[in-house]
Design a protein around this motif. Structure first.
Motif, PDB file in Angstrom:
ATOM      1  N   UNK A   1       0.895  -1.147  -0.079  1.00  0.00           N
ATOM      2  CA  UNK A   1      -0.115  -0.043  -0.113  1.00  0.00           C
ATOM      3  C   UNK A   1       0.848   1.433   0.066  1.00  0.00           C
ATOM      4  N   UNK A   2       1.864   1.142   0.665  1.00  0.00           N
ATOM      5  CA  UNK A   2       2.846   2.263   1.319  1.00  0.00           C
ATOM      6  C   UNK A   2       3.471   2.888  -0.118  1.00  0.00           C
ATOM      7  N   UNK A   3       4.045   1.613  -1.113  1.00  0.00           N
ATOM      8  CA  UNK A   3       4.720   1.841  -2.353  1.00  0.00           C
ATOM      9  C   UNK A   3       4.199   2.561  -3.325  1.00  0.00           C
ATOM     10  N   UNK A   4       2.735   2.241  -3.830  1.00  0.00           N
ATOM     11  CA  UNK A   4       2.116   3.099  -4.643  1.00  0.00           C
ATOM     12  C   UNK A   4       1.795   4.576  -4.221  1.00  0.00           C
ATOM     13  N   UNK A   5       1.398   4.762  -2.958  1.00  0.00           N
ATOM     14  CA  UNK A   5       1.201   6.123  -2.323  1.00  0.00           C
ATOM     15  C   UNK A   5       2.459   6.861  -2.411  1.00  0.00           C
ATOM     16  N   UNK A   6       3.642   6.446  -1.872  1.00  0.00           N
ATOM     17  CA  UNK A   6       4.987   7.311  -2.220  1.00  0.00           C
ATOM     18  C   UNK A   6       5.375   7.509  -3.682  1.00  0.00           C
ATOM     19  N   UNK A   7       5.046   6.575  -4.438  1.00  0.00           N
ATOM     20  CA  UNK A   7       5.670   6.711  -5.700  1.00  0.00           C
ATOM     21  C   UNK A   7       4.641   7.608  -6.632  1.00  0.00           C
ATOM     22  N   UNK A   8       3.363   7.702  -6.402  1.00  0.00           N
ATOM     23  CA  UNK A   8       2.558   8.754  -7.063  1.00  0.00           C
ATOM     24  C   UNK A   8       2.679   9.950  -6.299  1.00  0.00           C
ATOM     25  N   UNK A   9       2.907   9.783  -5.084  1.00  0.00           N
ATOM     26  CA  UNK A   9       3.116  11.220  -4.324  1.00  0.00           C
ATOM     27  C   UNK A   9       4.257  11.886  -4.973  1.00  0.00           C
ATOM     28  N   UNK A  10       5.295  11.349  -5.031  1.00  0.00           N
ATOM     29  CA  UNK A  10       6.482  11.873  -5.441  1.00  0.00           C
ATOM     30  C   UNK A  10       6.489  12.337  -6.897  1.00  0.00           C
ATOM     31  N   UNK A  11       5.836  11.404  -7.646  1.00  0.00           N
ATOM     32  CA  UNK A  11       5.812  11.876  -9.136  1.00  0.00           C
ATOM     33  C   UNK A  11       4.883  13.197  -9.395  1.00  0.00           C
ATOM     34  N   UNK A  12       3.623  12.976  -8.510  1.00  0.00           N
ATOM     35  CA  UNK A  12       2.959  14.230  -8.863  1.00  0.00           C
ATOM     36  C   UNK A  12       3.202  15.552  -8.293  1.00  0.00           C
ATOM     37  N   UNK A  13       4.287  15.359  -7.165  1.00  0.00           N
ATOM     38  CA  UNK A  13       4.674  16.707  -6.423  1.00  0.00           C
ATOM     39  C   UNK A  13       5.819  17.062  -7.419  1.00  0.00           C
ATOM     40  N   UNK A  14       6.575  16.181  -8.092  1.00  0.00           N
ATOM     41  CA  UNK A  14       7.751  16.706  -8.828  1.00  0.00           C
ATOM     42  C   UNK A  14       7.278  17.550  -9.977  1.00  0.00           C
ATOM     43  N   UNK A  15       5.998  16.833 -10.477  1.00  0.00           N
ATOM     44  CA  UNK A  15       5.319  17.468 -11.758  1.00  0.00           C
ATOM     45  C   UNK A  15       4.794  18.857 -11.551  1.00  0.00           C
ATOM     46  N   UNK A  16       4.163  18.992 -10.178  1.00  0.00           N
ATOM     47  CA  UNK A  16       3.760  20.186  -9.849  1.00  0.00           C
ATOM     48  C   UNK A  16       4.771  21.335  -9.539  1.00  0.00           C
ATOM     49  N   UNK A  17       6.009  20.807  -8.999  1.00  0.00           N
ATOM     50  CA  UNK A  17       7.053  21.603  -8.992  1.00  0.00           C
ATOM     51  C   UNK A  17       7.388  22.332 -10.348  1.00  0.00           C
ATOM     52  N   UNK A  18       7.535  21.435 -11.329  1.00  0.00           N
ATOM     53  CA  UNK A  18       7.949  21.901 -12.676  1.00  0.00           C
ATOM     54  C   UNK A  18       7.044  22.780 -13.278  1.00  0.00           C
ATOM     55  N   UNK A  19       5.532  22.320 -13.508  1.00  0.00           N
ATOM     56  CA  UNK A  19       4.614  23.247 -13.835  1.00  0.00           C
ATOM     57  C   UNK A  19       4.638  24.665 -13.041  1.00  0.00           C
ATOM     58  N   UNK A  20       4.716  24.727 -11.873  1.00  0.00           N
ATOM     59  CA  UNK A  20       4.538  25.839 -10.934  1.00  0.00           C
ATOM     60  C   UNK A  20       5.759  26.776 -11.265  1.00  0.00           C
ATOM     61  N   UNK A  21       7.131  26.257 -11.447  1.00  0.00           N
ATOM     62  CA  UNK A  21       8.078  27.322 -11.570  1.00  0.00           C
ATOM     63  C   UNK A  21       8.614  27.564 -13.131  1.00  0.00           C
ATOM     64  N   UNK A  22       8.375  26.623 -13.914  1.00  0.00           N
ATOM     65  CA  UNK A  22       8.804  27.032 -15.216  1.00  0.00           C
ATOM     66  C   UNK A  22       7.266  27.005 -16.357  1.00  0.00           C
ATOM     67  N   UNK A  23       6.241  27.669 -15.951  1.00  0.00           N
ATOM     68  CA  UNK A  23       5.147  27.620 -16.764  1.00  0.00           C
ATOM     69  C   UNK A  23       5.261  28.170 -18.268  1.00  0.00           C
TER      70      UNK A  23
END
Length: 305
Positions: free
Chosen positions: A164-186
Motif C-alpha cells: 500500500x505504501x509503495x504506490x502512495x509514495x511513488x505517485x505522491x513523489x511523481x505528482x509533487x515533482x510534476x507540480x513543481x515543474x509546472x509551477x516554476x517554469x510554466x
C-alpha cells in the motif's frame, strides 16, 4: 459502563465554520461554473482559458468538494488534518499563481461579471491565509486542551503494508515533482502543451498537482488509510470528472502530443489509486474498541439476563 475516551481531539467548530464550510461552498461554485460553462470563461470567470483547462480545473474543484463534504461530516481531527493541510497549501499556491499571473486576470477588462469574478477571486485568495491561520489557531487550542485532559499523546497506528505504501509514495513523489515543474517554469511548458494554455493556466494546474502530491505523502505519514479516506475519494472524483471532460472536448486536444496521454495517464492513476485507497481502507480498518468480530458491541456475561 463508562464511556470510552475520545481517541483524538475533535474538529474545532471554528475550523469548520471559517475554513471547511467556506472552502466547500467555493469549491462547489467553481466546479459548477467551470463544468457547465467551460466555453464561457472569457465572459464569466476571473481569466479566459481553454474549455479543456476549464473542465479539468472544474474536475479538481469537484473532487476537492467531495473531500471537504466528507471532512465536514467527520468529528475527529486526525481524519481531516491532511485535507486541511492540502487545502491550505492550495490556497497559498493559488494566491502566488494569481499574483505572478495578474496580467492574465480580467481585473480591468472584459464583461462586468468577468471583472467582478477576477476581483473576488483575488480577494478571496488574499484573505484565505489570514482566515486559515485563525481557524488553525482555534484547532491548535482544542488539541492542547485535549492533551491536557487526557494526559497522553494521540495513538499512532501501525505502518502501512509495503504494497500500500509503495504506490502512495511513488505517485505522491511523481505528482509533487510534476507540480513543481509546472509551477516554476510554466512559460517554457506552454509552447509544448497539447491544447491552448497561458502561463497562469499551467501554474494553476501545477498548484493542484502540488496539493495532491503533498496530500498523498502526508497520507503515508498518517499510516492509516481510514484517516485519509476523504482524500482518496477526492482523487476518484477528480480522475473521473477529468476523463469525462477530456472526452467532452477531445476535438480541442492535440492527441499526437505525448503530453495529452500523460494527462490521461495521470487521471487514470488518480482514479485507480483513489478507488484502491477507499476499498483497502475498509479492509485495513482496525476493529473499534469494544467491538466484536462483526463490528457489533461485545456482550459480556454481566450484561446477560
Amino acid at each position: 459502563m463508562s464511556p470510552q475516551p475520545n481517541p483524538s481531539p475533535a474538529v474545532s467548530g471554528v475550523l469548520q465554520a471559517l475554513l471547511l464550510a467556506p472552502l466547500l461552498v467555493g469549491a462547489g461554485y467553481v466546479f459548477l461554473g467551470l463544468t457547465l460553462f467551460s466555453g464561457g470563461t472569457g465572459d464569466l470567470f476571473a481569466w479566459r482559458m481553454s474549455p479543456v483547462t476549464a473542465t479539468l480545473l472544474g474536475a479538481a474543484y469537484g473532487g476537492s468538494g467531495v473531500m471537504l463534504a466528507m471532512a465536514l461530516c467527520t468529528e475527529q481531527w486526525v481524519r481531516v488534518r491532511v485535507a486541511v493541510a492540502a487545502s491550505s497549501l492550495l490556497m497559498l499556491l493559488m494566491l502566488g499563481a494569481c499574483l505572478l499571473g495578474r496580467g492574465t486576470l480580467q481585473l480591468t477588462r472584459g464583461s462586468v461579471v468577468a471583472v467582478l469574478s477576477a476581483w473576488v477571486w483575488l480577494g478571496v485568495h488574499t484573505a484565505a491565509p489570514v482566515v486559515g491561520l485563525i481557524a488553525l489557531g482555534a484547532q491548535w487550542r482544542r488539541n492542547a486542551r485535549w492533551r491536557a485532559r487526557s494526559g497522553r499523546a494521540e495513538p499512532r497506528p501501525p505502518r502501512l503494508p509495503w504494497w500500500v505504501a509503495g504506490p502512495v509514495v511513488g505517485n505522491g513523489l511523481a505528482v509533487t515533482a510534476t507540480g513543481l515543474l509546472l509551477y516554476t517554469v510554466p512559460d517554457v511548458l506552454t509552447r509544448h502543451w497539447p491544447w491552448q494554455v497561458s502561463a497562469l493556466d499551467v501554474r494553476v494546474i501545477g498548484a493542484w498537482c502540488l496539493a495532491f502530491g503533498t496530500a498523498l505523502l502526508l497520507g503515508l505519514c498518517e499510516a492509516e488509510l481510514r484517516r485519509v479516506r476523504n482524500g482518496m475519494a477526492a482523487l476518484v472524483g477528480t480522475g473521473v470528472l477529468g476523463l469525462v471532460g477530456l472526452l467532452r472536448y477531445a476535438h480541442l486536444v492535440r492527441w499526437a502530443s505525448p503530453g495529452s496521454w500523460l494527462v490521461v495517464l495521470a487521471l487514470v492513476a488518480f482514479t485507480g489509486l483513489g478507488l484502491c485507497g477507499v476499498g483497502v481502507s475498509g479492509l485495513l480498518d482496525p476493529p473499534r474498541p469494544g467491538s466484536g468480530p462483526g463490528g457489533g458491541p461485545v456482550v459480556r456475561p454481566a450484561q446477560l439476563g
